[in-house]
Design a protein around this motif. Structure first.
Motif, PDB file in Angstrom:
ATOM      1  N   GLU A   1       0.831  -1.207   0.000  1.00 63.19           N
ATOM      2  CA  GLU A   1       0.000   0.000   0.000  1.00 63.19           C
ATOM      3  C   GLU A   1       0.864   1.253   0.000  1.00 63.19           C
ATOM      4  O   GLU A   1       0.587   2.225  -0.709  1.00 63.19           O
ATOM      5  CB  GLU A   1      -0.891   0.006   1.250  1.00 63.19           C
ATOM      6  CG  GLU A   1      -2.339  -0.259   0.952  1.00 63.19           C
ATOM      7  CD  GLU A   1      -3.219   0.179   2.111  1.00 63.19           C
ATOM      8  OE1 GLU A   1      -4.310   0.689   1.843  1.00 63.19           O
ATOM      9  OE2 GLU A   1      -2.808   0.018   3.279  1.00 63.19           O
TER      10      GLU A   1
ATOM     11  N   TYR B   1       1.106   3.926  -3.087  1.00 68.20           N
ATOM     12  CA  TYR B   1       0.810   5.339  -2.868  1.00 68.20           C
ATOM     13  C   TYR B   1       1.973   6.211  -3.357  1.00 68.20           C
ATOM     14  O   TYR B   1       1.780   7.187  -4.083  1.00 68.20           O
ATOM     15  CB  TYR B   1       0.532   5.593  -1.387  1.00 68.20           C
ATOM     16  CG  TYR B   1       0.272   7.055  -1.081  1.00 68.20           C
ATOM     17  CD1 TYR B   1      -0.944   7.636  -1.412  1.00 68.20           C
ATOM     18  CD2 TYR B   1       1.251   7.837  -0.478  1.00 68.20           C
ATOM     19  CE1 TYR B   1      -1.183   8.974  -1.163  1.00 68.20           C
ATOM     20  CE2 TYR B   1       1.023   9.175  -0.221  1.00 68.20           C
ATOM     21  CZ  TYR B   1      -0.198   9.736  -0.556  1.00 68.20           C
ATOM     22  OH  TYR B   1      -0.408  11.067  -0.313  1.00 68.20           O
TER      23      TYR B   1
ATOM     24  N   THR C   1      -1.442  11.393  -8.060  1.00 65.25           N
ATOM     25  CA  THR C   1      -1.952  11.644  -6.715  1.00 65.25           C
ATOM     26  C   THR C   1      -1.162  12.777  -6.089  1.00 65.25           C
ATOM     27  O   THR C   1       0.051  12.844  -6.234  1.00 65.25           O
ATOM     28  CB  THR C   1      -1.791  10.372  -5.841  1.00 65.25           C
ATOM     29  OG1 THR C   1      -2.478   9.294  -6.449  1.00 65.25           O
ATOM     30  CG2 THR C   1      -2.333  10.596  -4.445  1.00 65.25           C
TER      31      THR C   1
END
Ligand SMILES: [Zn+2]
Length: 98
Positions: free
Chosen positions: A71, A75, A84
């Motif tokens: 994760e 990210y 992002t």
């Protein structure tokens, strides 16, 4: 809110001290203060950009690749690739969980 220092390899705030042989939880870079690890810094940066680890192949290297770690890597790569916006609080949450 970042009391952490940017890793010389991945550029994300993951290290408590520079040059203290600390291993980055995100990219596996070991910060010896000179960039003289088993993988040259330029190669390590390229590998991280490609698949989120300094090692030559996805999943290679000694670091654990569990869900929390994945994760965190996902990210960071999303941020790095421009999809992002970097959120220090969220990054820190993911880092602490990994
Ligand atoms: Zn790193």
């Amino acid at each position: 809110m970042s009391d952490l220092i940017a890793c010389p390899c991945c550029g994300f705030p993951t290290l408590r001290t520079l040059g203290a042989y600390e291993t980055c939880k995100l990219c596996d870079w070991q910060d010896d203060g000179e960039g003289g690890g088993p993988v040259p810094l330029a190669t390590a940066r390229r590998n991280f950009q490609t698949h989120g680890s300094i090692h030559g192949a996805p999943g290679a290297g000694p670091a654990r690749r569990d869900y929390a770690r994945e994760e965190l890597v996902d990210y960071a790569l999303a941020v790095r690739r421009g999809g992002t916006r970097f959120d220090p609080a969220q990054f820190r949450r993911l880092l602490d969980a990994a």
